[in-house]
Design an enzyme around this catalytic site. Structure first.
Site: not given
Ligand code: AHR
Length: 493
Positions: A168, A287
């Protein structure tokens, strides 16, 4: 609904049933690892957790983060445990004792029968730390890092195939957040060096942290410009929550997931055309889940505790229905989504919960994950669906019926996963199964509940499936009756 053996989307990569263990909260300490627990094995791993993870048949597990990896020194987690440092873990503001690190995780993943998906730190570190970690894990011997691994008791290399280039990196919360250009360059050079160490690995380039990120999808376009040559996959992350208590709208969120996937595919293919490349970048949805129940609680935590409860969402029945639809969405994109990780696996936004020192239980979301992972193997078929629709706050034309279909040639088995999003009415589904002549219903499993907010606890399992679903074969058609707001699996042979 109409099905045909010839309407094939793709062979399903089993890795779409992957999951994720981050060094966070009680996922590791008090979750998978608890040396004083009555069920602990000789390595300190809880056998009760191993048994439940094995039930889920998880093919790949991502580790060690997540946000945590972006300030992680992997060297802290190797060698004699008594010499490992305690560190301030900045992402979650806890104290990391490093009693579990790379080798312990590899032991545990073997015990549960999973492959590891390892992430490298591209927040505070970069090329050098990544290539050393890879050498430590995968190089057979005769070099500094590979010999050190042997000294630590691991004669054979771990042979970890799949590596995430950071986590991320677009997120303002990330330690060492980067612009798309900065990340693209660093990830490309890191990937290049890692491939020199071990050309057999697969690499995942960081995509956006969610479909709502302001830099999506420009992030994908800019980063792929640099990483296209080295990466095999681009990652997607997405969590949903029912913060406004609007169930009809909440259950429609898989439409956003579908749109997110379509946009990432389009961006990858745009880059393929732009680069005149023969290579196709696939998707790693590494995710995905529901995450919102624990947010307020987590905001009140005192910093620097050791393995405090964090992100311990207790999942409701309606969460399980959305999770079922998210799994359907992954299956419907199995031609391009080759890896996906339910985030996470134990205690932290997880299907499996434990009491430290105590028992274990299955959350509501365990069930759609379990059935889809166990029975959703083979090829994904493209069902032609005609369904009544509704509009909600954020979505229009939401089909009440959400379904994915799998044909398992080995067992000659047809499996229909179906969600009825209607909150008041059951849905009668006529399925034309013309190319499955002679198939009989083996079981119709249903997850239903009068209370959308019902949850499971250690001593009270309110959300669990039953096998008394109403479906039958009539005039070569399958008729399935899906109760209001329900998740269903109809299996035929
Ligand atoms: O899974 C929890 C967190 O969600 C991960 O650490 C991070 O990657 C994401 O924001």
């Amino acid at each position: 609904m109409m099905l045909d053996k010839e309407f094939v989307i793709s062979e399903i990569d089993p890795r779409i049933y992957g999951s994720f263990i981050e060094q966070l909260g009680r996922a590791v300490y008090g979750g998978i690892y608890e040396p004083n627990h009555p069920t602990a094995d000789e390595n300190g791993f809880r056998q009760d957790v191993i048994d439940l993870v094995k039930q889920l048949q998880v093919p790949i597990i991502r580790y060690p983060g997540g946000n945590m990896v972006s300030a992680y020194n992997w060297e802290d987690g190797i060698g004699p445990k008594e010499e490992r440092p305690h560190r301030l873990e900045l992402a979650w503001r806890v104290t990391e004792t490093n009693q579990v690190g790379t080798n312990e995780f590899m032991d545990w993943s073997k015990a549960v029968g999973s492959e590891a998906m390892m992430a490298v730190n591209l927040g505070t570190r970069g090329i050098d730390a990544a290539r050393s970690l890879l050498e430590y894990c995968n190089h057979p011997g005769g070099t500094y890092w590979s010999e050190l691994r042997k000294q630590h008791g691991y004669e054979q290399p771990h042979k970890i195939k799949t590596w995430c280039l950071g986590n991320e990196m677009d997120g303002p919360w990330q330690i060492g957040q980067k612009t798309a250009y900065e990340y693209g360059r660093l990830a490309a050079e890191t990937g290049k060096a890692m491939r020199q160490v071990d050309p057999t690995i697969e690499l995942v380039s960081c995509g956006s942290s969610g479909s709502g990120m302001p830099t999506f999808p420009e992030w994908e376009a800019t980063t792929l410009e640099h990483t296209y040559e080295f990466a095999d996959y681009i990652s997607l992350h997405q969590y949903y929550g029912n913060r406004d208590d609007d169930t009809a709208n909440y259950l429609a969120n898989s439409l956003d997931m579908d749109n997110f996937i379509n946009t990432v595919i389009a961006t990858c293919d745009y880059m393929k055309a732009k680069k005149r490349s023969k290579k196709t970048i696939n998707l790693s949805f590494d995710e995905w889940n529901v995450w919102f129940h624990s947010n307020d609680q987590d905001n009140k935590l005192e910093p620097w505790a050791i393995a405090p409860p964090q992100l311990e969402d207790i999942y409701t029945f309606e969460d399980a229905i959305l999770v079922g639809s998210m799994l359907n969405t992954l299956l419907k994109h199995s031609d391009r989504v080759k890896i996906a990780c339910m985030a996470q696996l134990v205690n932290v936004i997880a299907p499996i919960m434990t009491e430290t020192g105590g028992g274990i239980w299955k959350q509501s979301i365990f069930y759609p994950y379990y059935y889809t992972s166990v029975y959703g193997r083979g090829v994904a078929l493209n069902p032609i669906i005609i369904s009544p629709k509704y509009d909600s706050k954020d979505y229009t034309d939401v089909p009440y019926l959400d379904s994915s279909v799998v044909y398992n040639e080995e067992n000659d088995e047809l499996v229909i996963f179906a969600v009825n999003r209607h909150l008041q009415n059951r849905l009668k589904v006529d399925v034309d199964i013309r190319s499955f002549d002679g198939f009989e219903i083996v079981e119709h499993v249903v997850l239903e509940n009068e209370d959308a907010k019902a949850v499971n606890t250690l001593r009270n399992e309110q959300v669990k499936p039953h096998s008394q679903g109403l479906s039958f074969i009539e005039d070569d058609k399958l008729v399935g009756v899906l109760p209001k707001m329900s998740w269903n699996m109809i299996r035929l042979q």
